[in-house]
Design a protein around this motif. Structure first.
Motif, PDB file in Angstrom:
ATOM      1  N   VAL A   1      33.863  22.191  63.871  1.00 29.16           N
ATOM      2  CA  VAL A   1      33.884  23.632  64.097  1.00 29.16           C
ATOM      3  C   VAL A   1      34.942  24.261  63.209  1.00 29.16           C
ATOM      4  N   GLN A   2      34.526  25.293  62.486  1.00 29.99           N
ATOM      5  CA  GLN A   2      35.489  26.037  61.677  1.00 29.99           C
ATOM      6  C   GLN A   2      35.281  27.530  61.872  1.00 29.99           C
ATOM      7  N   LEU A   3      36.398  28.229  61.989  1.00 30.64           N
ATOM      8  CA  LEU A   3      36.394  29.675  62.109  1.00 30.64           C
ATOM      9  C   LEU A   3      37.348  30.222  61.058  1.00 30.64           C
ATOM     10  N   GLN A   4      36.828  30.972  60.114  1.00 31.80           N
ATOM     11  CA  GLN A   4      37.618  31.452  58.991  1.00 31.80           C
ATOM     12  C   GLN A   4      37.717  32.969  59.048  1.00 31.80           C
ATOM     13  N   ALA A   5      38.872  33.469  59.459  1.00 25.51           N
ATOM     14  CA  ALA A   5      39.080  34.913  59.550  1.00 25.51           C
ATOM     15  C   ALA A   5      39.567  35.462  58.224  1.00 25.51           C
ATOM     16  N   SER A   6      39.169  36.674  57.931  1.00 24.73           N
ATOM     17  CA  SER A   6      39.592  37.336  56.699  1.00 24.73           C
ATOM     18  C   SER A   6      39.566  38.843  56.892  1.00 24.73           C
ATOM     19  N   GLY A   7      40.120  39.547  55.906  1.00 26.89           N
ATOM     20  CA  GLY A   7      40.067  41.002  55.944  1.00 26.89           C
ATOM     21  C   GLY A   7      41.362  41.678  56.331  1.00 26.89           C
ATOM     22  N   SER A  20      36.672  40.007  59.424  1.00 27.41           N
ATOM     23  CA  SER A  20      35.484  39.159  59.526  1.00 27.41           C
ATOM     24  C   SER A  20      35.905  37.759  59.926  1.00 27.41           C
ATOM     25  N   CYS A  21      35.004  37.054  60.563  1.00 28.35           N
ATOM     26  CA  CYS A  21      35.247  35.663  60.914  1.00 28.35           C
ATOM     27  C   CYS A  21      33.966  34.885  60.669  1.00 28.35           C
ATOM     28  N   ALA A  22      34.009  34.021  59.681  1.00 29.82           N
ATOM     29  CA  ALA A  22      32.861  33.192  59.347  1.00 29.82           C
ATOM     30  C   ALA A  22      32.924  31.892  60.120  1.00 29.82           C
ATOM     31  N   ALA A  23      31.844  31.593  60.828  1.00 32.14           N
ATOM     32  CA  ALA A  23      31.799  30.404  61.671  1.00 32.14           C
ATOM     33  C   ALA A  23      30.908  29.334  61.063  1.00 32.14           C
ATOM     34  N   SER A  24      31.273  28.100  61.284  1.00 35.18           N
ATOM     35  CA  SER A  24      30.448  26.983  60.807  1.00 35.18           C
ATOM     36  C   SER A  24      30.704  25.762  61.686  1.00 35.18           C
ATOM     37  N   ALA A  91      49.882  42.488  63.790  1.00 34.24           N
ATOM     38  CA  ALA A  91      49.779  41.168  64.414  1.00 34.24           C
ATOM     39  C   ALA A  91      48.945  40.264  63.531  1.00 34.24           C
ATOM     40  N   VAL A  92      48.968  38.991  63.864  1.00 31.05           N
ATOM     41  CA  VAL A  92      47.996  38.060  63.307  1.00 31.05           C
ATOM     42  C   VAL A  92      46.794  38.063  64.241  1.00 31.05           C
ATOM     43  N   TYR A  93      45.630  38.262  63.680  1.00 26.04           N
ATOM     44  CA  TYR A  93      44.399  38.351  64.451  1.00 26.04           C
ATOM     45  C   TYR A  93      43.602  37.055  64.312  1.00 26.04           C
ATOM     46  N   TYR A  94      43.176  36.546  65.457  1.00 25.15           N
ATOM     47  CA  TYR A  94      42.465  35.271  65.502  1.00 25.15           C
ATOM     48  C   TYR A  94      41.070  35.473  66.098  1.00 25.15           C
ATOM     49  N   CYS A  95      40.102  34.820  65.496  1.00 26.78           N
ATOM     50  CA  CYS A  95      38.792  34.751  66.137  1.00 26.78           C
ATOM     51  C   CYS A  95      38.683  33.414  66.848  1.00 26.78           C
ATOM     52  N   THR A  96      37.869  33.391  67.873  1.00 24.99           N
ATOM     53  CA  THR A  96      37.804  32.209  68.710  1.00 24.99           C
ATOM     54  C   THR A  96      36.455  32.109  69.396  1.00 24.99           C
ATOM     55  N   ARG A  97      36.139  30.916  69.839  1.00 24.76           N
ATOM     56  CA  ARG A  97      34.863  30.643  70.473  1.00 24.76           C
ATOM     57  C   ARG A  97      35.086  30.266  71.938  1.00 24.76           C
ATOM     58  N   THR A  98      34.176  30.681  72.798  1.00 24.55           N
ATOM     59  CA  THR A  98      34.252  30.284  74.190  1.00 24.55           C
ATOM     60  C   THR A  98      32.970  29.609  74.638  1.00 24.55           C
ATOM     61  N   ARG A  99      33.111  28.656  75.539  1.00 20.48           N
ATOM     62  CA  ARG A  99      31.961  28.010  76.154  1.00 20.48           C
ATOM     63  C   ARG A  99      31.512  28.769  77.402  1.00 20.48           C
ATOM     64  N   SER A 100      32.313  29.728  77.794  1.00 19.29           N
ATOM     65  CA  SER A 100      32.001  30.488  78.994  1.00 19.29           C
ATOM     66  C   SER A 100      30.809  31.401  78.769  1.00 19.29           C
ATOM     67  N   VAL A 110      39.870  29.897  78.275  1.00 17.39           N
ATOM     68  CA  VAL A 110      38.411  29.730  78.239  1.00 17.39           C
ATOM     69  C   VAL A 110      37.879  29.636  76.818  1.00 17.39           C
ATOM     70  N   TYR A 111      38.797  29.709  75.839  1.00 14.82           N
ATOM     71  CA  TYR A 111      38.403  29.620  74.434  1.00 14.82           C
ATOM     72  C   TYR A 111      38.811  28.256  73.886  1.00 14.82           C
ATOM     73  N   ASP A 112      37.904  27.623  73.139  1.00 12.48           N
ATOM     74  CA  ASP A 112      38.183  26.241  72.748  1.00 12.48           C
ATOM     75  C   ASP A 112      38.506  26.036  71.276  1.00 12.48           C
ATOM     76  N   TYR A 113      37.976  26.828  70.390  1.00 13.36           N
ATOM     77  CA  TYR A 113      38.282  26.680  68.972  1.00 13.36           C
ATOM     78  C   TYR A 113      38.817  27.993  68.416  1.00 13.36           C
ATOM     79  N   TRP A 114      39.782  27.864  67.498  1.00 11.77           N
ATOM     80  CA  TRP A 114      40.471  29.025  66.958  1.00 11.77           C
ATOM     81  C   TRP A 114      40.484  28.977  65.442  1.00 11.77           C
ATOM     82  N   GLY A 115      40.383  30.149  64.844  1.00  8.25           N
ATOM     83  CA  GLY A 115      40.559  30.245  63.410  1.00  8.25           C
ATOM     84  C   GLY A 115      42.031  30.255  63.058  1.00  8.25           C
TER      85      GLY A 115
END
Length: 124
Positions: A1-7, A20-24, A91-100, A110-115
């Motif tokens: 899992v990869q989360l790449q934030a930009s912008g 933006s946050c590109a997920a893969s 701030a530093v802004y992070y995108c993240t994924r949740t299984r919820s 509740v979030y498991d992966y972070w950019g």
């Protein structure tokens, strides 16, 4: 899992910015996604989240009305559009994924992966 934030970048107060946050590495369209931020010397805090199909969003009170989260499940990308930026949005802004299945929780638990995060600096 990869989360790449930009912008991120430097913007004047009152300005706008789109992150933006590109997920893969996973089936993006099946997961709810979120944005958090961490200001210098402060804890990471919830900004907002979006359902897997883009049909529903939730926002922290501090950004409600000044942010819009959207997603493109073809491009595997989630966006955070910010308006009327204030110095306290720095701030530093992070995108993240949740299984919820819910996007109502503001907890990091509740979030498991972070950019890696992207820095937004708002000058006064």
């Amino acid at each position: 899992v990869q989360l790449q934030a930009s912008g991120g970048g430097l913007v004047q107060a009152g300005g706008s910015l789109r992150l933006s946050c590109a997920a893969s590495g996973f089936t993006f369209s099946r997961y709810n996604m979120g944005w958090f931020r961490q200001a210098p010397g402060k804890e990471r805090e919830f900004v907002g989240a979006i359902k897997w199909n883009g049909g529903s969003t939730s926002y922290a009170d501090s950004v409600k009305g000044r942010c819009t989260i959207s997603r493109d499940n073809v491009k595997n990308t989630v966006y955070l559009q910010m308006y009327s930026l204030k110095p306290e949005d720095t701030a530093v802004y992070y995108c993240t994924r949740t299984r919820s299945g819910s996007i109502s929780s503001t907890s990091m638990d509740v979030y498991d992966y972070w950019g890696q995060g992207t820095l937004v600096t708002v000058s006064s």
